[in-house]
Design a protein around this motif. Sequence first.
Motif, PDB file in Angstrom:
ATOM      1  N   UNK A  92       0.856  -1.181   0.000  1.00  7.03           N
ATOM      2  CA  UNK A  92       0.000   0.000   0.000  1.00  7.03           C
ATOM      3  C   UNK A  92       0.894   1.234   0.000  1.00  7.03           C
ATOM      4  N   UNK A  93       0.894   1.935  -1.123  1.00  6.93           N
ATOM      5  CA  UNK A  93       1.868   3.028  -1.248  1.00  6.93           C
ATOM      6  C   UNK A  93       1.467   4.262  -0.450  1.00  6.93           C
ATOM      7  N   UNK A  94       0.208   4.359  -0.030  1.00 12.03           N
ATOM      8  CA  UNK A  94      -0.181   5.486   0.821  1.00 12.03           C
ATOM      9  C   UNK A  94       0.207   5.172   2.270  1.00 12.03           C
ATOM     10  N   UNK A  95       0.161   3.865   2.597  1.00 12.95           N
ATOM     11  CA  UNK A  95       0.459   3.462   3.967  1.00 12.95           C
ATOM     12  C   UNK A  95       1.982   3.286   4.133  1.00 12.95           C
ATOM     13  N   UNK A  96       2.522   2.075   3.942  1.00 15.26           N
ATOM     14  CA  UNK A  96       3.963   1.896   4.143  1.00 15.26           C
ATOM     15  C   UNK A  96       4.750   2.768   3.165  1.00 15.26           C
TER      16      UNK A  96
END
Lengths: 347, 347
Positions: free
Chosen positions: A315-319
């Motif tokens: 998840x590029x918004x998260x990690x």
Amino acid sequence: MFKPVNVAILGATGAVGTELLELLESRNFPLNNLKLLASSRSAGTHLKFKGESIKVEAVDEKAFDDVDLVLASAGGSTSKAWAQTIVDSGAVMVDNSSAFRMNPDVPLIVPEINPEAAANHQGIIANPNCTTILMAVAIYPLHQVQPIERIVVSTYQSASGAGARAMEEVKIQSQAILKGEDPKAEILPYPLAFNLFPHNSPLTETGYCEEEMKMVNETRKIFNTPHLKITATCVRVPVLRAHSEAINLEFKAPFSVAQAREIIAQSPGVQLLEDWQKNYFPMPIDASGKDDVLVGRIRQDISDPNGLELWICGDQIRKGAALNAVQIAELLMEKSLLNIAKSSLKV
Amino acid sequence: MFKPVNVAILGATGAVGTELLELLESRNFPLNNLKLLASSRSAGTHLKFKGESIKVEAVDEKAFDDVDLVLASAGGSTSKAWAQTIVDSGAVMVDNSSAFRMNPDVPLIVPEINPEAAANHQGIIANPNCTTILMAVAIYPLHQVQPIERIVVSTYQSASGAGARAMEEVKIQSQAILKGEDPKAEILPYPLAFNLFPHNSPLTETGYCEEEMKMVNETRKIFNTPHLKITATCVRVPVLRAHSEAINLEFKAPFSVAQAREIIAQSPGVQLLEDWQKNYFPMPIDASGKDDVLVGRIRQDISDPNGLELWICGDQIRKGAALNAVQIAELLMEKSLLNIAKSSLKV
């Protein structure tokens, strides 16, 4: 456990800002005060935090006076515009933009990889590019056991990497195509629904786009391997959220698949997800909303005895952004690196 | 120009069959008689050809008695079931399935690459896998100038590669997701709309899926380079039609980008499509319905002085299947390789 601190989120109303808020709440970050900052355009709106409604304030010269930590996610130009003010005010800035990542005075950190780099910060710590973080956290545990010589990576990047409006545009384009109408591209340069195209970041003189050069240069800085050979092809695909990457790794010597699996299964920030019987490996819908980067399809490269193939989704918004920034903030608390003497950093 | 021949399409009602019909018409293939064959399930339907309506017949033991050329696109089991009957009847079979591709008695042909292999056919000529054809036709012109040592390829394969029903399924899934409903996966193993997953062909003992091993083994056979090093990662993406591939090539010696561009611009079956000012390179929507494989983003690999990066898109139903088969048929006509003495091939 830690003395609560005063935190400001710069760019609170964006996709990463929203995720930062959620993470500060769910991880119970030791806050004394939370200030939400945005451009004057977004100021005045209210955001929820722990049941309370917090008003978003317009950023100005005085905004950081009583702030210990700034989580910045408002883009490179905003970070550049306010960095000196933040540093001069004595706050520490964890910057999610690309503005300072390659500045030698600014540590570039993935907490699972190079937390020690935080000790040398001078008021700014940079959060790496999303695609870079996802790859780095997945391959570093292997690199520690056997140095990586070369990386050939191809990415499959979701629309949300270009922001919430790009995500919305793909949905609208999809609707249009399903109705037999022509899709309109306004946020992204070309229609992405049921289509794909090489990453739309500006091209550099090497012919690689900026996104690809970030993967090259930032990985080298995070790993502290200035000569690591890396080539990347970054591609936008009509996925709403979470990036995928096909990663070919060349090591100095053979690396057994069994050992690689064992290492990934035990490493922080990653999760081994493979069901070879069901032909089931990480997918964007599995990775969306997850903290860990999902790693699977670890294969012996049949073209190179020293090679491994990996498939990852994260998840590029998260990690890839908010979580990594909050982890850096937590690291600064743990190591007592927030209350530094006034920095002389000039940016 | 050529003596018109009697042609049968086996699997006339499928996606490739429909495209074969269109190509025989648009290329004005010298037909004496056209027979459309399919399973008993599809028999009885009518298909248009040059304004006439032709009834689809059920395939049986006598179906090939008066046929010179069979274009087979009904899948591996159907090709296996009827190949011996076709060969024994004296017809030549151009087979689009994977059934005989690696059989040493069966030439595997991309007309732009190894037309000479047709001379040795014994009644069956195999059409390569779509992903393989698209890559092969794009890289062979470079390989002729400077031998390729190793290929690292990642694919972005559209739903139509899994058939017309998979394409329809992606549309239905997209509708569902846009309405906030859960997508159903019945044709493909997992939801593909706004998602992606490693290619769903069966996994082999190497850990590579069959699609990936086709790219490895078929490219070696077509190029006549049994030891060419190739590694592939095949991925299904929510694109309706046309496959894309990120191809990393390692040559024996440096290969200038300028020369590579010049060669691609002059080679048959490929089209150079690059606008570096506009950051515009081949996209699936550009390649759909086109004969040529679009090649662009030719870059010097910054990780390897002997390396080049290529980005290609091609219509896998057209050049990846039907067009290549028709080109093989045209080659057989040109070289007078259709009317052979009765073959003793046993398959």
